[in-house]
Design a protein around this motif. Sequence first.
Motif, PDB file in Angstrom:
ATOM      1  N   PRO A   5       0.777  -1.223  -0.034  1.00  0.00           N
ATOM      2  CA  PRO A   5       0.061  -0.091  -0.017  1.00  0.00           C
ATOM      3  C   PRO A   5       1.103   1.241  -0.010  1.00  0.00           C
ATOM      4  O   PRO A   5       2.083   1.284   0.539  1.00  0.00           O
ATOM      5  N   ALA A   6       0.502   2.421  -0.629  1.00  0.00           N
ATOM      6  CA  ALA A   6       1.169   3.528  -0.709  1.00  0.00           C
ATOM      7  C   ALA A   6       0.819   4.485   0.533  1.00  0.00           C
ATOM      8  O   ALA A   6      -0.254   4.963   0.957  1.00  0.00           O
ATOM      9  N   ASP A   7       1.875   4.156   1.589  1.00  0.00           N
ATOM     10  CA  ASP A   7       1.669   4.911   2.847  1.00  0.00           C
ATOM     11  C   ASP A   7       3.099   5.791   2.964  1.00  0.00           C
ATOM     12  O   ASP A   7       3.166   6.559   3.987  1.00  0.00           O
ATOM     13  N   ASP A   8       3.931   6.265   1.944  1.00  0.00           N
ATOM     14  CA  ASP A   8       4.733   7.077   2.143  1.00  0.00           C
ATOM     15  C   ASP A   8       4.337   8.618   2.305  1.00  0.00           C
ATOM     16  O   ASP A   8       3.343   8.985   1.875  1.00  0.00           O
ATOM     17  N   GLY A   9       4.860   9.173   3.116  1.00  0.00           N
ATOM     18  CA  GLY A   9       4.304  10.506   3.613  1.00  0.00           C
ATOM     19  C   GLY A   9       3.443  10.672   4.551  1.00  0.00           C
ATOM     20  O   GLY A   9       2.769  11.726   4.980  1.00  0.00           O
ATOM     21  N   LEU A  15      -1.072   6.877  10.305  1.00  0.00           N
ATOM     22  CA  LEU A  15      -0.794   5.415  10.509  1.00  0.00           C
ATOM     23  C   LEU A  15      -1.590   5.169  11.713  1.00  0.00           C
ATOM     24  O   LEU A  15      -2.040   3.869  11.552  1.00  0.00           O
ATOM     25  N   ASP A  16      -1.872   5.836  12.626  1.00  0.00           N
ATOM     26  CA  ASP A  16      -2.882   5.370  13.704  1.00  0.00           C
ATOM     27  C   ASP A  16      -4.109   5.026  13.125  1.00  0.00           C
ATOM     28  O   ASP A  16      -4.801   3.879  13.747  1.00  0.00           O
ATOM     29  N   ASP A  17      -4.763   5.693  12.459  1.00  0.00           N
ATOM     30  CA  ASP A  17      -5.980   5.520  11.783  1.00  0.00           C
ATOM     31  C   ASP A  17      -5.856   4.048  10.911  1.00  0.00           C
ATOM     32  O   ASP A  17      -6.683   3.048  11.480  1.00  0.00           O
ATOM     33  N   ARG A  63       5.434   3.490  12.200  1.00  0.00           N
ATOM     34  CA  ARG A  63       5.007   4.384  13.280  1.00  0.00           C
ATOM     35  C   ARG A  63       5.912   4.613  14.162  1.00  0.00           C
ATOM     36  O   ARG A  63       6.293   5.834  14.751  1.00  0.00           O
ATOM     37  N   ASN A  64       6.531   3.480  14.633  1.00  0.00           N
ATOM     38  CA  ASN A  64       7.725   3.621  15.703  1.00  0.00           C
ATOM     39  C   ASN A  64       8.672   4.374  15.128  1.00  0.00           C
ATOM     40  O   ASN A  64       9.515   5.111  15.844  1.00  0.00           O
ATOM     41  N   GLY A  65       9.144   4.093  13.995  1.00  0.00           N
ATOM     42  CA  GLY A  65      10.457   4.738  13.460  1.00  0.00           C
ATOM     43  C   GLY A  65      10.179   6.240  13.271  1.00  0.00           C
ATOM     44  O   GLY A  65      10.902   6.998  13.569  1.00  0.00           O
TER      45      GLY A  65
END
Length: 70
Positions: A5-9, A15-17, A63-65
């Motif tokens: 999935p495209a989650d860059d940016g 991310l929490d959602d 998310r942790n990163g």
Amino acid sequence: MSSEPADDGLGVPELDDRIAILRGNLRDLVEQASGSLGAAAEELLSERIADQQAELDRLLDRRNGIASKA
């Protein structure tokens, strides 16, 4: 057909959602698995659970990163 999935940016709130959605999906899949009939349905649900868990783990790591850099 396992495209990332495209989650860059995405920021932490986005991310929490996604993490919350995946956790809900996992709860639903576990409920379905507990009431499923037949080995084929059970196998399919097991694969879906594993896929959702892998995606959850990936988003949690991301998310942790982000959080550790803040």
